[in-house]
Scaffold this motif. Structure first.
Motif, short mmCIF file in Angstrom:
data_model
loop_
_atom_site.label_atom_id
_atom_site.label_comp_id
_atom_site.label_asym_id
_atom_site.label_seq_id
_atom_site.Cartn_x
_atom_site.Cartn_y
_atom_site.Cartn_z
N ASP A 66 -5.70 13.46 -1.71
CA ASP A 66 -5.13 12.33 -1.00
C ASP A 66 -5.29 11.12 -1.93
OD1 ASP A 66 -4.83 14.03 1.13
OD2 ASP A 66 -6.50 13.23 2.28
N GLN A 105 -6.01 2.16 -7.59
CA GLN A 105 -5.73 3.51 -7.13
C GLN A 105 -7.03 4.23 -6.77
OE1 GLN A 105 -4.21 7.59 -9.21
NE2 GLN A 105 -2.76 5.89 -9.33
N THR A 112 0.84 -1.19 0.00
CA THR A 112 0.00 0.00 0.00
C THR A 112 0.88 1.25 0.00
OG1 THR A 112 -1.77 -1.12 1.21
CG2 THR A 112 -1.82 1.28 1.19
N THR A 163 -2.99 0.37 -3.99
CA THR A 163 -2.79 -0.94 -3.36
C THR A 163 -2.50 -1.97 -4.43
OG1 THR A 163 -4.34 -0.34 -1.61
CG2 THR A 163 -3.80 -2.66 -1.83
N ASN A 170 -0.63 12.34 0.80
CA ASN A 170 -1.73 13.28 1.07
C ASN A 170 -1.31 14.71 0.81
OD1 ASN A 170 -0.25 14.07 3.30
ND2 ASN A 170 -1.91 13.81 4.76
N GLU A 203 -4.29 6.83 -2.67
CA GLU A 203 -3.82 5.54 -2.16
C GLU A 203 -3.80 4.53 -3.31
OE1 GLU A 203 -5.16 3.48 1.73
OE2 GLU A 203 -6.33 2.53 0.11
N TYR A 250 0.68 5.53 -0.03
CA TYR A 250 -0.27 6.59 0.32
C TYR A 250 0.44 7.94 0.33
CZ TYR A 250 -3.36 9.47 3.20
OH TYR A 250 -4.14 10.50 3.67
#
Length: 264
Positions: free
Chosen positions: A196, A185, A159, A200, A163, A198, A161
């Motif tokens: 933000d 995504q 993962t 995975t 922001n 993320e 991430y």
């Protein structure tokens, strides 16, 4: 003498003189293509040449229905819309009475100011000149995390991430310098236009690998900005039984020993 009796050469001269007297031209529009969020005292300048006489300078944002900045000498500039409360109205870029407030000094920059800026200069006879340039406000990441979660056997979930970035980002998880095929995504946009994001990905670790390196690549295409995060994932000592099928060299060595025994 009527206009029909005026020689053509003289008429052209009159028209040329009238155009010169009524001329207005933007010589240079200074709007940076990329500027970082939080920058202070950013100046957008509209340099022009005009004949003597009244004029009006306008700045428009993203083709709006009304100018966000307007100055008609000898009055003070008027500001509205997105620039209201964001400008230093005491700023003078020149001491010339017809140029001193042509530029805008932005006190502090944020992503909401990303867009197209158009400068329009109009003289008293309605003759105008205009030019447009775009500015993108870059907000680099405040957090950048790359995490692993062991699922089962040699399957790992990765993962990544980030922001508070701007403009819209692309976030990719990579292994061996290539994007992992199975990844998802997701992005969220805040009220202040920051994103933000993320990503995975599912990764099956090769057999006999005691560690692997995974990369997360953040790219902001509109701002030509890239940031990279790398992490090593350790599995500890790995015992591998290299049979004949796994290691052809073992087969060659074994066959050589058999041949030697037969010869003896």
């Amino acid at each position: 003498m009527s206009s029909s009796e005026i020689p053509k050469s003289l008429l052209k001269g009159y028209l040329l003189l009238a155009n010169v007297l009524n001329s207005v031209k933007i010589e240079k529009l200074l709007v940076p293509p990329i500027v970082q969020s939080g920058s202070k005292d950013l100046v957008l300048d509209c340099q022009y040449s005009v004949s003597d006489g009244p004029l009006t300078v306008q700045w428009w944002f993203n083709g709006g229905v009304a100018p966000v900045y307007e100055w008609t000498p000898p009055l003070m500039p008027r500001v509205k819309g997105i620039l209201e409360g964001r400008l230093d109205l005491s700023y003078k870029v020149s001491q010339s009475p017809i140029e001193q407030y042509r530029a805008m000094r932005i006190i502090q920059v944020d992503p909401q100011l990303s867009g197209a800026y158009t400068c329009v200069v109009v003289n008293n006879n309605g003759v105008k000149s205009q030019e447009t340039k775009s500015m993108q406000v870059l907000a680099p990441e405040k957090e950048f995390e790359l995490l692993f979660e062991h699922k089962f056997n040699r399957l790992v979930e990765v993962t990544c991430y980030v922001n508070s970035v701007h403009p819209q980002p692309d976030l990719t998880v990579e292994y061996n310098n290539k994007p992992i095929s199975q990844q998802t995504q997701r992005s969220w946009r805040r009220n202040n236009l920051l994103y933000d994001v993320e990503s995975t990905a599912q990764l099956t670790v090769p057999v006999c690998s005691d560690r692997i390196e995974v990369t997360c690549r953040l790219h902001l295409p509109q701002a030509d900005y890239t940031a990279i995060k790398k992490r090593l994932l350790h599995f500890g000592p790995v015992q591998c039984n290299h049979g004949w099928k796994d290691n052809p060299d073992n087969i060659i060595i074994t066959l050589a020993l058999i041949i030697i025994l037969i010869v003896k």
